[in-house]
Scaffold this motif. Structure first.
Motif, mmCIF file in Angstrom:
data_model
loop_
_atom_site.group_PDB
_atom_site.id
_atom_site.type_symbol
_atom_site.label_atom_id
_atom_site.label_comp_id
_atom_site.label_asym_id
_atom_site.label_seq_id
_atom_site.Cartn_x
_atom_site.Cartn_y
_atom_site.Cartn_z
ATOM 1 N N ASP A 96 -7.548 7.474 2.880
ATOM 2 C CA ASP A 96 -7.202 6.170 2.228
ATOM 3 C C ASP A 96 -8.130 6.085 1.149
ATOM 4 O O ASP A 96 -9.087 6.745 0.855
ATOM 5 C CB ASP A 96 -7.344 5.216 3.429
ATOM 6 N N THR A 97 -7.825 5.020 0.080
ATOM 7 C CA THR A 97 -8.680 4.588 -0.900
ATOM 8 C C THR A 97 -9.175 3.298 -0.463
ATOM 9 O O THR A 97 -9.473 2.576 -1.308
ATOM 10 C CB THR A 97 -7.824 4.462 -2.254
ATOM 11 N N GLY B 248 -13.332 4.926 -0.064
ATOM 12 C CA GLY B 248 -12.181 5.498 1.037
ATOM 13 C C GLY B 248 -12.766 6.416 1.949
ATOM 14 O O GLY B 248 -14.076 6.596 2.031
ATOM 15 N N THR C 36 -7.441 -0.715 3.473
ATOM 16 C CA THR C 36 -7.006 -0.373 2.281
ATOM 17 C C THR C 36 -6.403 -1.533 1.524
ATOM 18 O O THR C 36 -5.368 -2.119 2.334
ATOM 19 C CB THR C 36 -5.891 0.695 2.054
ATOM 20 N N GLY D 40 -3.640 0.139 -3.331
ATOM 21 C CA GLY D 40 -4.341 1.397 -2.854
ATOM 22 C C GLY D 40 -3.249 2.224 -2.253
ATOM 23 O O GLY D 40 -1.921 2.037 -2.338
ATOM 24 N N VAL E 284 0.855 -1.105 0.288
ATOM 25 C CA VAL E 284 0.049 0.308 0.020
ATOM 26 C C VAL E 284 0.874 1.385 0.058
ATOM 27 O O VAL E 284 1.888 1.417 0.833
ATOM 28 C CB VAL E 284 -0.920 0.045 1.118
#
Length: 373
Positions: free
Chosen positions: A292-293, A350, A269, A273, A235
């Motif tokens: 965050d995604t 997110g 995530t 991501g 990540v």
């Protein structure tokens, strides 16, 4: 109309009522008594015009009797009126006293009727608010006990299974089994430590040692601490914290908050991501955004994520955490005079967690004097 003025007017009304009753009684009774006295003098063979002495005695006797009757009537009227006024004022106080006794006995659902007097109405409203707050506290306490029991049940069940297996000879006391036992014991220790931190944060307030610090440096410190975990999880961790953000905070506590936010973002995530942490100054202090995604949050979850032991439905379970990290983090933020909030565009889009803390006193004053734009 305020209560002091109402009490004054009530006392004045009692006095005026007594005076009016006395006056009317004397005005109505005195002439009849005087005529009666004069008639008695005439019936006794004494002429009403015999002299001023006889008339004066008759007038004095009639007036004395009339005043006695008037005073007695005014006292009765004043007592009745005072009793009515007193009952009107005391009845709400009796209701408040009864409610407080019920609250002290554990009945938090009691409700005090709100009287018309503003001060007594405010008192009744405060007692009702107190009862509601205590009821909510009792509900949270009961839920907390259930949540703690639930959190303890899993590691204790695992430990119990391993111990029984070792006793029965199902498991050999090899390093792998002992390591699993050690992991569960560490989980119990971590839960106990988190509960102690939560107690301090919610009841006594977190123990803070604020100093002048750079919020951007603290953000970089937290990111560096978790960088290896992000690499292992594949990540991307993006840090935007190059600009100095002068604040007055407890550095260790703020790093604890940011570490928790980054750790939660990492868990939410998937591989491929990214998580972005941004530190920037604001008009009243400093702000850090952790974006965050990951899986995102639904509307009802935005506030509930800060509740003790709450876990977002469907969220990944890659952590053995106790589920109260965000509760502690918000307590630390508010202990600094700031806040911690969450926002999200919805599941799958997110989430953003925003930490705000106050600036140093000198920089806050300078920002206030700086013209806009």
């Amino acid at each position: 109309m305020g209560l002091p003025l109402r009490l004054f007017l009530s006392a004045a009304a009692v006095a005026v009522t007594g005076a009016i009753v006395a006056y009317l009684t004397v005005w109505l009774v005195a002439p009849a008594l005087f005529e009666h006295q004069v008639g008695m003098m005439a019936g006794g063979g004494r002429s009403p015009g015999a002299g001023p002495t006889g008339l004066r005695d008759a007038f004095r006797s009639a007036l004395t009797t009339a005043l006695a009757v008037g005073v007695a009537a005014s006292v009765v009227a004043a007592v009745v009126l005072a009793w009515f006024v007193t009952r009107r004022l005391v009845r709400p106080l009796d209701a408040v006293r009864a409610a407080t006794r019920q609250i002290a006995a554990g009945d938090y659902q009691v409700s005090v009727p709100v009287p018309v007097e503003p001060e007594l109405a405010a008192l009744a409203a405060d007692v009702n608010t107190l009862g509601a707050a205590l009821a909510a506290t009792e509900t949270r306490r009961t839920r907390l006990l259930g949540d703690v029991a639930h959190e303890l049940r899993t590691p204790l069940t695992t430990l119990d299974g391993y111990v029984e297996g070792l006793i029965d000879g199902v498991f050999a006391p090899d390093p792998e089994v002992l390591g699993s036992l050690s992991d569960e014991l560490h989980r119990l220790h971590r839960l106990a430590d988190d509960l102690a931190s939560l107690s301090r944060a919610e009841e006594q307030g977190p123990a803070l040692q604020p100093v002048d610090a750079d919020l951007a440096a603290l953000a970089r410190r937290a990111a560096a601490r978790l960088a290896p975990q992000f690499d292992d999880a594949q990540v991307a961790l993006v840090v935007h914290a190059d600009r100095t953000v002068p604040v007055r905070v407890d550095p260790d506590r703020i790093v604890q908050v940011l570490t928790n936010l980054l750790g939660n973002a990492l868990l939410a995530t998937a591989a491929g991501g990214s998580v972005t942490i941004t530190a920037r100054p604001t008009g009243q202090g400093g702000q850090v955004d952790v974006v965050d995604t990951g899986v995102g949050l639904s509307g009802p979850d935005l506030d509930r994520v800060f509740e003790r032991f709450y876990r977002v439905p469907g969220a990944p379970r890659r952590s053995a955490g106790s589920g109260i990290g965000l509760t502690i983090a918000r307590g630390i933020a508010r202990g600094h005079g700031g806040d911690l909030t969450a926002s999200s565009a919805g599941p799958g889009h997110g989430a953003r967690f925003t930490l705000t803390v106050p600036a140093r006193a000198g920089h806050r004053a300078e920002s206030a004097r700086r013209p806009p734009g």
